[in-house]
Write a protein that holds these residues in place. Structure first.
Motif, PDB file in Angstrom:
ATOM      1  N   GLN A 154       8.646  22.309  25.129  1.00 56.02           N
ATOM      2  CA  GLN A 154       8.819  22.493  23.683  1.00 56.02           C
ATOM      3  C   GLN A 154       8.710  21.169  22.946  1.00 56.02           C
ATOM      4  O   GLN A 154       8.088  21.077  21.886  1.00 56.02           O
ATOM      5  N   GLU A 155       9.339  20.113  23.504  1.00 60.51           N
ATOM      6  CA  GLU A 155       9.259  18.793  22.860  1.00 60.51           C
ATOM      7  C   GLU A 155       7.835  18.259  22.872  1.00 60.51           C
ATOM      8  O   GLU A 155       7.362  17.693  21.874  1.00 60.51           O
ATOM      9  N   VAL A 156       7.142  18.423  23.981  1.00 55.25           N
ATOM     10  CA  VAL A 156       5.761  17.954  24.080  1.00 55.25           C
ATOM     11  C   VAL A 156       4.893  18.655  23.042  1.00 55.25           C
ATOM     12  O   VAL A 156       4.132  18.020  22.298  1.00 55.25           O
ATOM     13  N   LEU A 157       4.975  19.984  22.993  1.00 56.28           N
ATOM     14  CA  LEU A 157       4.172  20.738  22.028  1.00 56.28           C
ATOM     15  C   LEU A 157       4.542  20.384  20.595  1.00 56.28           C
ATOM     16  O   LEU A 157       3.667  20.318  19.716  1.00 56.28           O
TER      17      LEU A 157
ATOM     18  N   GLY B  88     -10.128  14.577  18.264  1.00 55.36           N
ATOM     19  CA  GLY B  88     -10.946  15.773  18.430  1.00 55.36           C
ATOM     20  C   GLY B  88     -10.620  16.519  19.703  1.00 55.36           C
ATOM     21  O   GLY B  88     -10.601  17.761  19.731  1.00 55.36           O
ATOM     22  N   HIS B  89     -10.356  15.764  20.759  1.00 49.60           N
ATOM     23  CA  HIS B  89     -10.018  16.388  22.037  1.00 49.60           C
ATOM     24  C   HIS B  89      -8.707  17.170  21.926  1.00 49.60           C
ATOM     25  O   HIS B  89      -8.608  18.325  22.364  1.00 49.60           O
ATOM     26  N   ALA B  90      -7.689  16.553  21.304  1.00 46.15           N
ATOM     27  CA  ALA B  90      -6.398  17.235  21.140  1.00 46.15           C
ATOM     28  C   ALA B  90      -6.527  18.448  20.234  1.00 46.15           C
ATOM     29  O   ALA B  90      -5.932  19.505  20.489  1.00 46.15           O
ATOM     30  N   TRP B  91      -7.346  18.329  19.171  1.00 46.13           N
ATOM     31  CA  TRP B  91      -7.558  19.439  18.244  1.00 46.13           C
ATOM     32  C   TRP B  91      -8.251  20.613  18.944  1.00 46.13           C
ATOM     33  O   TRP B  91      -7.885  21.776  18.754  1.00 46.13           O
ATOM     34  N   LYS B  92      -9.240  20.292  19.774  1.00 42.85           N
ATOM     35  CA  LYS B  92      -9.970  21.327  20.503  1.00 42.85           C
ATOM     36  C   LYS B  92      -9.022  22.085  21.454  1.00 42.85           C
ATOM     37  O   LYS B  92      -9.016  23.322  21.501  1.00 42.85           O
ATOM     38  N   LEU B  93      -8.191  21.335  22.184  1.00 45.77           N
ATOM     39  CA  LEU B  93      -7.246  21.978  23.103  1.00 45.77           C
ATOM     40  C   LEU B  93      -6.186  22.776  22.355  1.00 45.77           C
ATOM     41  O   LEU B  93      -5.736  23.822  22.823  1.00 45.77           O
ATOM     42  N   TRP B  94      -5.768  22.284  21.194  1.00 43.74           N
ATOM     43  CA  TRP B  94      -4.771  23.012  20.397  1.00 43.74           C
ATOM     44  C   TRP B  94      -5.320  24.372  19.978  1.00 43.74           C
ATOM     45  O   TRP B  94      -4.625  25.390  20.078  1.00 43.74           O
ATOM     46  N   LYS B  95      -6.559  24.398  19.483  1.00 43.98           N
ATOM     47  CA  LYS B  95      -7.162  25.661  19.053  1.00 43.98           C
ATOM     48  C   LYS B  95      -7.353  26.616  20.233  1.00 43.98           C
ATOM     49  O   LYS B  95      -7.290  27.830  20.055  1.00 43.98           O
ATOM     50  N   GLU B  96      -7.578  26.066  21.413  1.00 44.34           N
ATOM     51  CA  GLU B  96      -7.773  26.901  22.597  1.00 44.34           C
ATOM     52  C   GLU B  96      -6.465  27.256  23.279  1.00 44.34           C
ATOM     53  O   GLU B  96      -6.462  27.854  24.358  1.00 44.34           O
ATOM     54  N   ARG B  97      -5.323  26.868  22.651  1.00 45.36           N
ATOM     55  CA  ARG B  97      -4.001  27.116  23.202  1.00 45.36           C
ATOM     56  C   ARG B  97      -3.822  26.481  24.590  1.00 45.36           C
ATOM     57  O   ARG B  97      -3.179  27.033  25.478  1.00 45.36           O
ATOM     58  N   LYS B  98      -4.419  25.317  24.738  1.00 39.12           N
ATOM     59  CA  LYS B  98      -4.297  24.551  25.979  1.00 39.12           C
ATOM     60  C   LYS B  98      -3.716  23.163  25.694  1.00 39.12           C
ATOM     61  O   LYS B  98      -4.041  22.191  26.381  1.00 39.12           O
ATOM     62  N   ALA B  99      -2.868  23.064  24.682  1.00 33.84           N
ATOM     63  CA  ALA B  99      -2.408  21.761  24.208  1.00 33.84           C
ATOM     64  C   ALA B  99      -1.667  20.970  25.279  1.00 33.84           C
ATOM     65  O   ALA B  99      -1.683  19.734  25.273  1.00 33.84           O
TER      66      ALA B  99
ATOM     67  N   THR C 231      14.447  23.968  15.471  1.00 40.41           N
ATOM     68  CA  THR C 231      14.299  25.180  14.654  1.00 40.41           C
ATOM     69  C   THR C 231      13.503  24.942  13.378  1.00 40.41           C
ATOM     70  O   THR C 231      13.289  25.876  12.619  1.00 40.41           O
ATOM     71  N   ALA C 232      13.114  23.673  13.112  1.00 36.97           N
ATOM     72  CA  ALA C 232      12.376  23.390  11.875  1.00 36.97           C
ATOM     73  C   ALA C 232      11.034  24.122  11.891  1.00 36.97           C
ATOM     74  O   ALA C 232      10.319  24.151  12.893  1.00 36.97           O
ATOM     75  N   THR C 233      10.705  24.743  10.756  1.00 37.89           N
ATOM     76  CA  THR C 233       9.437  25.459  10.623  1.00 37.89           C
ATOM     77  C   THR C 233       8.323  24.471  10.334  1.00 37.89           C
ATOM     78  O   THR C 233       8.414  23.671   9.406  1.00 37.89           O
ATOM     79  N   MET C 234       7.243  24.516  11.138  1.00 35.18           N
ATOM     80  CA  MET C 234       6.125  23.590  10.964  1.00 35.18           C
ATOM     81  C   MET C 234       4.857  24.373  10.654  1.00 35.18           C
ATOM     82  O   MET C 234       4.585  25.398  11.297  1.00 35.18           O
ATOM     83  N   PRO C 235       4.046  23.903   9.706  1.00 36.83           N
ATOM     84  CA  PRO C 235       2.782  24.580   9.420  1.00 36.83           C
ATOM     85  C   PRO C 235       1.771  24.334  10.537  1.00 36.83           C
ATOM     86  O   PRO C 235       1.931  23.423  11.351  1.00 36.83           O
ATOM     87  N   GLN C 236       0.746  25.136  10.575  1.00 40.32           N
ATOM     88  CA  GLN C 236      -0.337  24.930  11.525  1.00 40.32           C
ATOM     89  C   GLN C 236      -1.239  23.799  11.023  1.00 40.32           C
ATOM     90  O   GLN C 236      -1.560  23.730   9.839  1.00 40.32           O
TER      91      GLN C 236
END
Length: 862
Positions: free
Chosen positions: A785-788, A759-770, A819-824
């Motif tokens: 880039q690798e971390v994200l 939940g914590h990671a999801w919350k930060l992802w939505k807030e663009r603070k991943a 370059t692989a396309t990933m869904p949200q």
């Protein structure tokens, strides 16, 4: 104010003539030419281009300090070099190099670009030593990529050609092998590195002695891979090698030359065979649609490709476990090493040969043995070959030399049989010499024409009686062993229980598909694993000393041990008083004994003796991932490259379980304590006690007994008992987020309703603070880039609905490609629960629960 100066027609003509003479006085070549003559030269920035516009020759650099003359594909964006001239003596100045035709028609590279043909330092020459000098030599780049020197008037005969002196690449119509008249040996040698084309440490050479074949050697001339001899259709060690309408293969073996080559009839097909700087043979094909090179074939590609993996008379098979087997009539030379799955010492005969009565055992689908010292007769048929081998008491085996036309020619071996391998598809028949008693015990000789060699009547009677007694004894021994083992594993006769075979039968059964499935798995629950005796394990662990204890769980304890030969091991000892763990023990033996992957822990054997049940593993120096990751005093050793390597390694291991192994396996308890780290911090998945085998077409399954660990279990599994490969994907996603953050995921809400890690990671992802998820102990050297990418992959894997989660093949692709396309990602699955022991939050032990029938396994990392 300026004006126009008039000029006469005569003056204009004179001026134009002067400029014409000025321009033509320089021997420079335009980039469209494919030829230079003795009065012309080639300098940096100038090139020759083949008339079909495929190949280009010129000077190039990879580091802006060393310059080489080479040939590359003109129209391939990713510049790919196929030949280098001065690979040992590069130019140091880009403006000083020149290629010209020198004395005697030799191509030379000199340090300066001016002066006569003798001026400047000589860096490279074709070094042609023929007595007669050519009259009008020219150098031309042919459509094949071959740079040739010839007389201008003779297009057929070459004075010199680059195809005779390859570097790391074999192009179509090049010859790999020997001109026996001149002694010319054509072979390919790797670059030193990707940016250094000087001679590297690996060579692919044809050995023309005996029955010719090609060897991959390292810099010390040690053989590391061999192709197997040519059998009329292909190299016997390359079963996937098949001629097609677009590409066909040729092997010439006569008194004048011995060589291999291939021809491509489709001009649009670009294919090359290379040996790279890491010692891998690769056939690459250019894919125009994707503008990239595709790996069509490579070697060595598995354990059985390693030269002499199973030693003399050993047969390697990647579909078997262990991969090394002795053929019928042989036993391991070094039983202790063999038990540890080291087959390099090979096998020895159990029965001495008697030349007058020996027979031959047929082996199907074989890569023929090392044929350097083999004898070849192309005129014999196979029956004549058998007769000749039978008369020669030194002959150890024979086979057809050519299988393209119902078998012709004869190959005989008179020394040890080395580097044999079995293929499910491909390979060919060969016949190994055995004593008459071993043939009889096996079931008689399968002769060439279904007729048996006829030994003396007395011998037949004696062998028949002996074989009958032997078989009766073995049967009785096997029945006794099975009953004893079943009693030890719980006292119940189970149709699918683990069954112990006698060690002799385990190691010495004939590896012939006609006798049994070659993999050794006629019964899928059969124990096909080296057995350690109790005293050996007790001595290795200092009699299970507390000082040697690595951890303890509901199943018992794990100890560190050291065998006499210096091999460190980890021993998992099942507790005698534990009501839990017997099924898990049997399950782990059944599964992991047959799994081989660099990212799976290696099971060396087991001990079932004196009411003891123990598993013996390779020892992992850094123990479990959780013991490092969640310990703040140690976590700093896990910098970002190491964490990323661990994530990718776990992904590859899980992909192997789900897709690439012989069974589809669901681990069901993937967590940080079940990921072990070796001395170089490479990850290995362990503990298959709760794993389940799936059918290849099976999608999911349901269980009444949910086993696993809170915080790692997928919602559909924890709540409804429904598990699939997507359950493991969920656990992997949790692991990824734990590795990135350095924090545990509790799997439930705390009393104050704080979110868990997901939940914590999801919350930060939505807030663009991943990036705030990243563990500070990683330091400052990392790729954002690798971390994200890892955080996004982790969130995709822990999505609430199983159908939204990716499969592991897509996970590996997403992790490995920028370059692989990933869904949200969508909402993660939050598995609610209460901790039955609030104090355990500070414990270093994992909490593994069976949800429906509540049993508890406290498991520490090994």
């Amino acid at each position: 104010m300026g004006g126009i100066i008039p000029i006469s027609l005569h003056s204009l003509t004179t001026l134009l003539s002067f400029f014409f003479l000025f321009l033509t006085s320089f021997p420079a070549k335009s980039s469209s030419a494919d030829t230079i003559n003795s009065s012309e030269s080639l300098t940096t920035g100038q090139t020759l281009v083949s008339s079909n516009d495929v190949f280009q020759l010129g000077f190039f650099t990879l580091d802006n300090s060393n310059w080489f003359l080479g040939i590359w594909y003109k129209n391939i964006p990713d510049k790919t070099y196929v030949w280098v001239a001065n690979r040992e003596r590069p130019l140091k100045n880009s403006s000083s190099g020149v290629l010209r035709i020198g004395v005697g028609g030799n191509l030379v590279i000199q340090e300066d670009g001016e002066g006569s043909t003798s001026a400047g330092s000589l860096l490279w020459s074709t070094n042609r030593t023929a007595a007669a000098n050519p009259i009008n030599p020219v150098a031309k780049l042919l459509n094949s990529g071959n740079l040739v020197v010839r007389e201008a008037s003779d297009e057929q005969n070459f004075l010199w050609q680059s195809f005779d002196f390859p570097t790391d690449t074999l192009l179509p119509d090049m010859k790999l092998g020997w001109d026996l008249n001149s002694g010319l040996n054509r072979y390919i040698t790797s670059w030193k590195s990707k940016t250094d084309p000087s001679t590297g440490g690996y060579s692919f050479k044809l050995n023309f002695h005996g029955f010719p074949e090609v060897f991959l050697e390292n810099g010390q001339h040690m053989r590391i891979y061999r192709s197997g001899p040519w059998n009329g259709l292909r190299f016997s060690g390359v079963p996937e090698m098949k001629s097609t309408a677009d590409m066909n293969f040729t092997f010439i073996f006569d008194q004048n030359e011995v060589y291999y080559s291939y021809h491509v009839s489709d001009s649009s097909l670009i294919s090359r065979l290379t040996v790279n700087s890491t010692g891998s043979l690769q056939r690459m094909t250019w894919i125009e649609d994707s503008k990239s090179w595709s790996l069509f074939w490579y070697a060595p590609k598995d354990q059985c490709d390693d030269y002499r993996e199973c030693g003399p008379y050993g047969i390697c098979d990647t579909n078997a476990s262990p991969v090394c087997n002795c053929t019928w009539g042989f036993k391991p030379k070094n039983q202790q090493a063999w038990n540890l799955r080291d087959g390099s010492d090979g096998c020895v005969r159990q029965t001495s040969l008697d030349c007058s009565t020996d027979g031959f055992l047929p082996l199907k689908g074989m890569k023929l043995p090392d044929s350097t010292n083999a004898y070849v007769d192309k005129t014999m048929n196979l029956k004549e070959c058998q007769q000749a081998c039978a008369k020669n008491c030194s002959c150890t085996a024979f086979s057809s030399a050519n299988i393209s036309d119902r078998g012709t020619g004869c190959v005989m071996w008179t020394d040890e049989l080395l580097d044999m391998r079995h293929y499910v598809e491909g390979g060919q028949d060969m016949y190994v010499r055995l004593a008459a008693s071993d043939i009889a015990a096996y079931g008689g000789i399968a002769s060439l024409n279904d007729s048996k060699k006829s030994p003396a009547p007395a011998l037949v009677a004696g062998v028949s009686v002996a074989s009958g007694v032997l078989l009766l004894g073995l049967t009785a021994c096997l029945i006794w062993k099975r009953k004893r083992l079943q009693s030890m594993l719980g006292g119940k006769t189970q149709q699918r229980g683990i069954q112990e075979r006698s060690q002799d039968l385990l190691m010495n059964e004939a590896v012939i598909t006609s006798k049994r499935e070659y993999s050794g798995e006629t019964n899928p629950d059969e124990l096909d694993l080296p057995l350690f005796d109790f005293n050996t394990v007790a001595q290795a662990t200092n009699n299970f000393s507390e000082k040697n204890k690595l951890g303890q769980g509901g199943f018992g304890c794990v100890y560190k041990g050291m065998l006499d030969e210096g091999l460190a091991i980890a021993v998992k000892r099942l507790s005698k008083n534990s009501g839990q763990g017997i099924e898990e023990f049997k399950n782990e033996v059944r599964l992991i004994a047959r799994l081989q992957h660099i990212n799976l822990v290696r099971l060396l054997g087991c001990c079932i003796e004196m009411d003891e049940k123990m598993l013996v593993y390779e020892f992992m120096e850094h123990k479990s991932l959780d013991s490092v990751l969640f310990d703040k005093s140690k976590s700093s050793i896990l910098n970002w490259p190491r964490r990323f390597n661990i994530i990718c390694g776990i992904a590859r291991g899980l992909l192997y379980l789900h897709q690439d192994s012989r069974f589809r396996i669901i681990h069901r308890d993937l967590k940080a304590s079940n990921i072990l780290l070796d001395g170089e911090l490479n990850p290995k998945i362990s503990d298959f006690g709760m794993a389940r085998i799936f059918g290849r077409d099976q999608v999911d399954a349901n269980t009444r007994r949910v086993v696993g660990t809170y915080g790692y279990m997928a919602p559909e599994y924890a709540m409804d008992g429904l598990f699939s490969v997507k359950s493991d994907v969920f656990s992997f996603g949790v692991l990824v987020l734990e590795i990135v953050s350095g924090k545990k995921n509790r799997g439930f809400y705390y009393a104050n309703n704080e979110l868990n890690l997901l939940g914590h990671a999801w919350k930060l992802w939505k807030e663009r603070k991943a990036m705030e998820v990243l563990d500070p102990s990683v330091g400052v050297s990392y790729s954002s880039q690798e971390v994200l990418r890892c955080i996004q992959v982790g969130l995709l894997c822990v999505q609430e609905h199983a159908e939204d989660r990716p499969i592991m093949s897509n996970v590996v692709l997403m992790l490995g490609s920028e370059t692989a396309t990933m869904p949200q990602p969508k909402n993660p699955g939050f598995c609610l629960g209460r901790n039955v022991d609030t104090s355990s939050s500070s414990s270093k032990q994992d909490e593994s629960f069976t949800v429906n029938h509540v049993t508890v396994t406290m498991l520490r990392g090994r």
